[in-house]
Design a protein around this motif. Structure first.
Motif, PDB file in Angstrom:
ATOM      1  N   SER A  92       8.673  21.905  -7.594  1.00 45.14           N
ATOM      2  CA  SER A  92       9.793  21.861  -8.546  1.00 45.14           C
ATOM      3  C   SER A  92      11.128  21.772  -7.818  1.00 45.14           C
ATOM      4  O   SER A  92      12.026  21.030  -8.236  1.00 45.14           O
ATOM      5  N   TYR A  93      11.263  22.530  -6.744  1.00 44.19           N
ATOM      6  CA  TYR A  93      12.517  22.528  -5.989  1.00 44.19           C
ATOM      7  C   TYR A  93      12.828  21.145  -5.442  1.00 44.19           C
ATOM      8  O   TYR A  93      13.934  20.632  -5.611  1.00 44.19           O
ATOM      9  N   PHE A  94      11.843  20.519  -4.778  1.00 47.32           N
ATOM     10  CA  PHE A  94      12.091  19.216  -4.178  1.00 47.32           C
ATOM     11  C   PHE A  94      12.284  18.131  -5.242  1.00 47.32           C
ATOM     12  O   PHE A  94      13.050  17.189  -5.043  1.00 47.32           O
ATOM     13  N   GLN A  95      11.623  18.248  -6.376  1.00 49.93           N
ATOM     14  CA  GLN A  95      11.845  17.293  -7.465  1.00 49.93           C
ATOM     15  C   GLN A  95      13.255  17.447  -8.027  1.00 49.93           C
ATOM     16  O   GLN A  95      13.906  16.452  -8.361  1.00 49.93           O
ATOM     17  N   MET A  96      13.737  18.686  -8.118  1.00 44.83           N
ATOM     18  CA  MET A  96      15.108  18.921  -8.570  1.00 44.83           C
ATOM     19  C   MET A  96      16.098  18.288  -7.596  1.00 44.83           C
ATOM     20  O   MET A  96      17.044  17.616  -8.011  1.00 44.83           O
ATOM     21  N   ARG A  97      15.858  18.463  -6.309  1.00 46.12           N
ATOM     22  CA  ARG A  97      16.746  17.865  -5.310  1.00 46.12           C
ATOM     23  C   ARG A  97      16.681  16.338  -5.348  1.00 46.12           C
ATOM     24  O   ARG A  97      17.688  15.667  -5.127  1.00 46.12           O
ATOM     25  N   ARG A  98      15.511  15.788  -5.637  1.00 45.92           N
ATOM     26  CA  ARG A  98      15.398  14.325  -5.760  1.00 45.92           C
ATOM     27  C   ARG A  98      16.238  13.841  -6.941  1.00 45.92           C
ATOM     28  O   ARG A  98      16.926  12.816  -6.840  1.00 45.92           O
ATOM     29  N   SER A  99      16.213  14.570  -8.050  1.00 46.74           N
ATOM     30  CA  SER A  99      17.043  14.208  -9.204  1.00 46.74           C
ATOM     31  C   SER A  99      18.524  14.262  -8.842  1.00 46.74           C
ATOM     32  O   SER A  99      19.303  13.382  -9.233  1.00 46.74           O
ATOM     33  N   GLN A 100      18.916  15.273  -8.080  1.00 46.95           N
ATOM     34  CA  GLN A 100      20.307  15.370  -7.642  1.00 46.95           C
ATOM     35  C   GLN A 100      20.656  14.216  -6.708  1.00 46.95           C
ATOM     36  O   GLN A 100      21.765  13.683  -6.766  1.00 46.95           O
ATOM     37  N   CYS A 101      19.725  13.834  -5.867  1.00 40.50           N
ATOM     38  CA  CYS A 101      19.957  12.706  -4.964  1.00 40.50           C
ATOM     39  C   CYS A 101      20.165  11.411  -5.755  1.00 40.50           C
ATOM     40  O   CYS A 101      21.014  10.598  -5.413  1.00 40.50           O
ATOM     41  N   MET A 102      19.390  11.244  -6.811  1.00 33.96           N
ATOM     42  CA  MET A 102      19.568  10.055  -7.665  1.00 33.96           C
ATOM     43  C   MET A 102      20.970  10.048  -8.286  1.00 33.96           C
ATOM     44  O   MET A 102      21.608   8.993  -8.391  1.00 33.96           O
ATOM     45  N   ILE A 103      21.455  11.224  -8.668  1.00 28.94           N
ATOM     46  CA  ILE A 103      22.814  11.314  -9.219  1.00 28.94           C
ATOM     47  C   ILE A 103      23.833  10.937  -8.144  1.00 28.94           C
ATOM     48  O   ILE A 103      24.794  10.205  -8.424  1.00 28.94           O
ATOM     49  N   LEU A 104      23.626  11.401  -6.915  1.00 26.93           N
ATOM     50  CA  LEU A 104      24.534  11.041  -5.825  1.00 26.93           C
ATOM     51  C   LEU A 104      24.505   9.542  -5.539  1.00 26.93           C
ATOM     52  O   LEU A 104      25.537   8.938  -5.244  1.00 26.93           O
ATOM     53  N   ILE A 105      23.333   8.942  -5.637  1.00 25.36           N
ATOM     54  CA  ILE A 105      23.223   7.493  -5.442  1.00 25.36           C
ATOM     55  C   ILE A 105      24.020   6.758  -6.517  1.00 25.36           C
ATOM     56  O   ILE A 105      24.786   5.835  -6.216  1.00 25.36           O
ATOM     57  N   ASN A 106      23.864   7.178  -7.761  1.00 25.91           N
ATOM     58  CA  ASN A 106      24.613   6.555  -8.859  1.00 25.91           C
ATOM     59  C   ASN A 106      26.107   6.774  -8.689  1.00 25.91           C
ATOM     60  O   ASN A 106      26.912   5.867  -8.934  1.00 25.91           O
ATOM     61  N   LEU A 107      26.486   7.975  -8.260  1.00 25.20           N
ATOM     62  CA  LEU A 107      27.901   8.279  -8.047  1.00 25.20           C
ATOM     63  C   LEU A 107      28.480   7.390  -6.951  1.00 25.20           C
ATOM     64  O   LEU A 107      29.556   6.806  -7.126  1.00 25.20           O
ATOM     65  N   HIS A 108      27.760   7.266  -5.863  1.00 22.39           N
ATOM     66  CA  HIS A 108      28.279   6.428  -4.773  1.00 22.39           C
ATOM     67  C   HIS A 108      28.358   4.955  -5.188  1.00 22.39           C
ATOM     68  O   HIS A 108      29.289   4.253  -4.801  1.00 22.39           O
ATOM     69  N   GLU A 109      27.394   4.535  -5.970  1.00 21.48           N
ATOM     70  CA  GLU A 109      27.433   3.159  -6.461  1.00 21.48           C
ATOM     71  C   GLU A 109      28.701   2.910  -7.282  1.00 21.48           C
ATOM     72  O   GLU A 109      29.344   1.868  -7.159  1.00 21.48           O
ATOM     73  N   GLU A 110      29.062   3.899  -8.098  1.00 16.74           N
ATOM     74  CA  GLU A 110      30.300   3.778  -8.883  1.00 16.74           C
ATOM     75  C   GLU A 110      31.532   3.808  -7.980  1.00 16.74           C
ATOM     76  O   GLU A 110      32.496   3.081  -8.214  1.00 16.74           O
TER      77      GLU A 110
END
Length: 194
Positions: free
Chosen positions: A111-129
């Motif tokens: 669960s912890y690593f899946q949560m961090r993966r979701s946060q990483c996806m948000i960071l990817i989207n943020l950087h793309e913007e």
């Protein structure tokens, strides 16, 4: 299965014999699993958690630097790719630990690593913007300050109530800033507020 395919006549003795073969195999597997070194696997997962936190902090630092230098000489993509690959490996290791452990906290690591993966996806989207910003407005310093502040809270045990409250203060500070004059400034500030 091969035994069943090779036998032409099914008798009660054959079925009982196959049942005992399966039971013997399962018993040995369970016994060997008790002697498996789960403490070492747990220590490795704890080290993985620390490494993920460090990598996420590095990404936040690089994103703040990207905004500060207006994207010059800063490439956040390699860090994000590295973090995502590392998280996938961690999820795989945590799933193996969960599947081979009777520990109560085995699901926690997945669960912890899946949560961090979701946060990483948000960071990817943020950087793309952020890469779409053509003009870096002066309000960017507010976002940079918040990213630096947020970096310290990338820890395993963190309740983000204070960070959310500070984010609301950032939005309030942005509302008090002068309105944009040019279209580029407007679009850039809109991306910052996303």
């Amino acid at each position: 299965g091969c035994h069943f395919l090779s036998v032409e006549n099914f008798t009660t003795d054959i079925i009982i014999n196959e049942f005992y073969i399966v039971l013997t195999g399962m018993t040995f597997a369970i016994i060997f699993n008790f002697f498996r070194d789960t403490d070492r696997a747990k220590e490795e997962l704890t080290k993985d958690i620390e490494e993920v936190q460090k990598k996420m902090q590095d990404v936040l630092d690089e994103m703040a630097e990207y905004l500060h230098t207006q994207g010059e000489d800063n490439d956040v993509w390699p860090l994000l790719d590295d973090l995502m690959r590392y998280l996938e490996k961690c999820i795989k290791r945590a799933s193996e630990y969960e599947g081979n452990s009777f520990e109560n906290d085995a699901q926690y690591y997945v669960s912890y690593f899946q949560m961090r993966r979701s946060q990483c996806m948000i960071l990817i989207n943020l950087h793309e913007e952020l890469t779409k910003i053509r003009y870096i407005p002066k309000q960017c310093r507010i976002i940079i300050e918040y990213i630096h502040y947020l970096r310290a809270f990338v820890t395993e045990m963190n309740v983000p109530d204070q960070q959310i409250e500070n984010l609301n203060k950032v939005f309030e500070r942005m509302r008090k800033e002068k309105l944009p004059v040019t279209r580029d400034e407007f679009e850039s500030r809109a991306v910052l507020l996303l």
